[in-house]
Design a protein around this motif. Structure first.
Motif, PDB file in Angstrom:
ATOM      1  N   THR A   1      16.408  22.516  -6.454  1.00 25.27           N
ATOM      2  CA  THR A   1      16.885  23.224  -7.644  1.00 25.27           C
ATOM      3  C   THR A   1      16.440  24.676  -7.568  1.00 25.27           C
ATOM      4  O   THR A   1      15.381  24.985  -7.019  1.00 25.27           O
ATOM      5  CB  THR A   1      16.338  22.614  -8.947  1.00 25.27           C
TER       6      THR A   1
ATOM      7  N   GLU B   1      26.305  24.466 -10.217  1.00 26.55           N
ATOM      8  CA  GLU B   1      25.524  25.036 -11.308  1.00 26.55           C
ATOM      9  C   GLU B   1      25.711  24.168 -12.534  1.00 26.55           C
ATOM     10  O   GLU B   1      26.834  23.812 -12.884  1.00 26.55           O
ATOM     11  CB  GLU B   1      25.959  26.470 -11.598  1.00 26.55           C
TER      12      GLU B   1
ATOM     13  N   ASP C   1      19.719  26.957 -20.604  1.00 25.62           N
ATOM     14  CA  ASP C   1      19.294  27.352 -19.259  1.00 25.62           C
ATOM     15  C   ASP C   1      20.321  26.873 -18.236  1.00 25.62           C
ATOM     16  O   ASP C   1      21.037  25.901 -18.456  1.00 25.62           O
ATOM     17  CB  ASP C   1      17.935  26.741 -18.910  1.00 25.62           C
TER      18      ASP C   1
ATOM     19  N   GLU D   1      11.560  22.513  -6.449  1.00 27.36           N
ATOM     20  CA  GLU D   1      11.943  23.691  -7.235  1.00 27.36           C
ATOM     21  C   GLU D   1      11.842  24.897  -6.305  1.00 27.36           C
ATOM     22  O   GLU D   1      10.733  25.325  -5.952  1.00 27.36           O
ATOM     23  CB  GLU D   1      11.025  23.837  -8.435  1.00 27.36           C
TER      24      GLU D   1
ATOM     25  N   ARG E   1      19.793  31.345  -7.864  1.00 22.38           N
ATOM     26  CA  ARG E   1      20.946  30.495  -8.237  1.00 22.38           C
ATOM     27  C   ARG E   1      22.217  31.036  -7.617  1.00 22.38           C
ATOM     28  O   ARG E   1      23.009  30.291  -7.023  1.00 22.38           O
ATOM     29  CB  ARG E   1      21.110  30.455  -9.758  1.00 22.38           C
TER      30      ARG E   1
ATOM     31  N   TRP F   1      16.174  27.937 -10.355  1.00 23.68           N
ATOM     32  CA  TRP F   1      16.273  28.331 -11.757  1.00 23.68           C
ATOM     33  C   TRP F   1      16.462  29.830 -11.923  1.00 23.68           C
ATOM     34  O   TRP F   1      17.151  30.263 -12.839  1.00 23.68           O
ATOM     35  CB  TRP F   1      15.013  27.892 -12.505  1.00 23.68           C
ATOM     36  N   LYS F   2      15.848  30.642 -11.055  1.00 21.87           N
ATOM     37  CA  LYS F   2      15.961  32.101 -11.190  1.00 21.87           C
ATOM     38  C   LYS F   2      17.382  32.534 -10.858  1.00 21.87           C
ATOM     39  O   LYS F   2      17.994  32.044  -9.912  1.00 21.87           O
ATOM     40  CB  LYS F   2      14.967  32.791 -10.258  1.00 21.87           C
TER      41      LYS F   2
ATOM     42  N   VAL G   1      20.864  25.934 -13.974  1.00 26.70           N
ATOM     43  CA  VAL G   1      20.173  25.562 -12.758  1.00 26.70           C
ATOM     44  C   VAL G   1      21.212  25.283 -11.677  1.00 26.70           C
ATOM     45  O   VAL G   1      22.277  24.734 -11.960  1.00 26.70           O
ATOM     46  CB  VAL G   1      19.252  24.336 -12.979  1.00 26.70           C
TER      47      VAL G   1
END
Length: 124
Positions: free
Chosen positions: A74, A44, A51, A117, A81, A76-77, A53
């Protein structure tokens, strides 16, 4: 023209040319689906924006010749994560998402790389 055509594919949307509205077809699709092994546990990262990721790589066997490809993934949510951070090396997974090109500046040079993503993550 009045109204907008409704359709599943292609995506239809109004475009204004001068004072006339016309419909335009967009056949674009950005969808990636990979099944492979997690190469190493996810890490992470906290970005300067605040933010967070999670990042890791997936290893996928080539279907047309010997060898493997490695793809950067990656998430992001926050829920994805957290799930990504529980992956172990060599664990079989399925990732779906979209392909993104990320840009950043290293000194005076602009660099870029492609990443998937992730929008879905499943263990197999």
């Amino acid at each position: 023209m009045t109204g907008v055509q409704t359709c599943a594919l292609p995506i239809c949307f109004p475009v204004t040319i001068g004072a006339v509205e016309v419909e335009s077809d967009d056949f674009s699709e950005n969808l990636v689906h990979l099944v492979g092994r997690c190469s190493t546990p996810a890490v992470e990262k906290a970005l300067p924006s605040g933010d967070k990721v999670a990042e890791f790589r997936i290893v996928v066997k080539r279907d047309d010749r010997e060898g493997f490809d490695t793809f950067d993934i990656t998430f992001w949510k926050s829920d994805l994560r957290r799930r990504a951070l529980t992956l172990r090396a060599d664990e079989w997974i399925r990732v779906s998402g979209v392909l993104r090109r990320r840009f950043w500046r290293a000194g005076s040079v602009v660099q870029s790389r492609w990443q998937v993503e992730g929008r879905e993550l499943n263990r197999i």
